[in-house]
Design a protein around this motif. Sequence first.
Motif, short mmCIF file in Angstrom:
data_model
loop_
_atom_site.label_atom_id
_atom_site.label_comp_id
_atom_site.label_asym_id
_atom_site.label_seq_id
_atom_site.Cartn_x
_atom_site.Cartn_y
_atom_site.Cartn_z
N THR A 245 1.19 21.65 3.88
CA THR A 245 -0.20 20.29 3.88
C THR A 245 0.94 19.18 3.08
O THR A 245 1.49 19.78 2.00
CB THR A 245 -0.88 20.73 4.15
N GLN A 246 1.01 18.22 3.15
CA GLN A 246 1.80 17.68 2.22
C GLN A 246 0.93 16.30 2.40
O GLN A 246 0.48 15.52 3.96
CB GLN A 246 2.77 17.26 2.28
N VAL A 247 1.17 15.31 1.88
CA VAL A 247 0.67 13.39 1.76
C VAL A 247 1.65 12.84 1.82
O VAL A 247 2.13 12.32 1.36
CB VAL A 247 -0.58 13.70 0.73
N VAL A 248 1.66 11.86 2.75
CA VAL A 248 2.87 10.58 2.84
C VAL A 248 2.17 9.24 3.44
O VAL A 248 0.68 9.39 3.91
CB VAL A 248 3.22 11.51 4.89
N ALA A 249 2.93 9.35 3.00
CA ALA A 249 2.05 7.64 3.05
C ALA A 249 2.79 6.39 4.65
O ALA A 249 4.19 6.38 4.40
CB ALA A 249 2.25 6.48 1.71
N ALA A 250 2.32 5.58 4.73
CA ALA A 250 2.92 4.89 6.03
C ALA A 250 4.36 3.62 5.58
O ALA A 250 4.84 3.33 6.22
CB ALA A 250 1.53 4.39 6.79
N LYS A 251 3.72 3.47 4.26
CA LYS A 251 4.81 2.61 3.68
C LYS A 251 4.75 2.73 2.06
O LYS A 251 3.82 3.31 1.29
CB LYS A 251 4.37 0.86 4.88
N TYR A 252 5.64 2.69 1.49
CA TYR A 252 5.35 2.92 0.09
C TYR A 252 6.48 1.40 -0.71
O TYR A 252 7.51 0.46 -0.30
CB TYR A 252 6.91 3.37 -0.93
N ASP A 253 5.38 0.65 -1.75
CA ASP A 253 5.89 -1.11 -2.03
C ASP A 253 6.24 0.03 -3.93
O ASP A 253 5.52 0.48 -4.01
CB ASP A 253 4.07 -1.41 -2.08
N VAL A 254 6.89 -0.97 -4.19
CA VAL A 254 7.76 -0.86 -5.44
C VAL A 254 6.91 -2.37 -5.79
O VAL A 254 6.99 -3.77 -6.17
CB VAL A 254 8.88 -1.57 -5.56
N LEU A 255 6.22 -1.88 -7.27
CA LEU A 255 5.94 -3.13 -7.20
C LEU A 255 6.51 -3.69 -9.42
O LEU A 255 6.81 -2.08 -9.53
CB LEU A 255 3.89 -2.89 -8.44
N CYS A 256 5.55 -4.71 -10.07
CA CYS A 256 7.13 -4.72 -11.01
C CYS A 256 6.34 -5.53 -12.14
O CYS A 256 5.69 -6.47 -11.77
CB CYS A 256 8.21 -5.15 -10.94
N ASN A 257 6.42 -5.72 -13.15
CA ASN A 257 5.27 -5.88 -14.40
C ASN A 257 5.82 -7.35 -14.03
O ASN A 257 6.97 -8.00 -13.56
CB ASN A 257 6.12 -6.26 -15.75
N PRO A 258 5.03 -8.28 -13.85
CA PRO A 258 5.21 -9.76 -13.43
C PRO A 258 6.29 -10.32 -14.38
O PRO A 258 7.26 -11.57 -14.22
CB PRO A 258 4.16 -10.32 -14.19
N HIS A 259 6.51 -10.82 -15.28
CA HIS A 259 7.53 -10.54 -16.47
C HIS A 259 9.07 -10.31 -16.21
O HIS A 259 10.15 -10.97 -16.38
CB HIS A 259 7.39 -10.26 -17.89
#
Length: 157
Positions: free
Chosen positions: A124-138
């Motif tokens: 069993t594994q948990v998978v996501a439909a999409k992956y977002d890369v977030l970054c510090n606003p600076h």
Amino acid sequence: MSLPLPEPPTGLPVGSYPNYAEAQRAVDYLSDQKFPVEQVTIVGSDLRLVERVTGRITQGSAILAGAGSGAWFGLFVGVLMSLLPPSNFLLIILGVVIGALFGLIFGWVGYRATGGNRDFTSRTQVVAAKYDVLCNPHHAEEARNHLAQLALKTGTL
């Protein structure tokens, strides 16, 4: 000492990817460009639990698995017993045989107790439909520029 409470991820989206490997590749590219990757978070969304069936459990395979695990446990007990006086190699052999016999019985009983329900193996594994890369606003604009260069190099936009 208490653990900190979970916090939702923060930052501006700088890239979105259909699988984790591509999101990981994007962050790796940022790292190669000497970007401060500690300012980046990968966030999977629309999570799903996926169970991949890997095989069938038969009565024979349950008995064999039980005998194998019992033999390992018997080996462990046999080695411990052989450390006590009088030390005897026969104790190790006896531990393996008795452990395998008990494991065989428990494997068979366990298989019969299920009545044919759940007679398969899986992972069993948990998978996501999409992956977002977030970054510090600076640092978001710089990250976007680097990831745009990566997209141009690989031909994926």
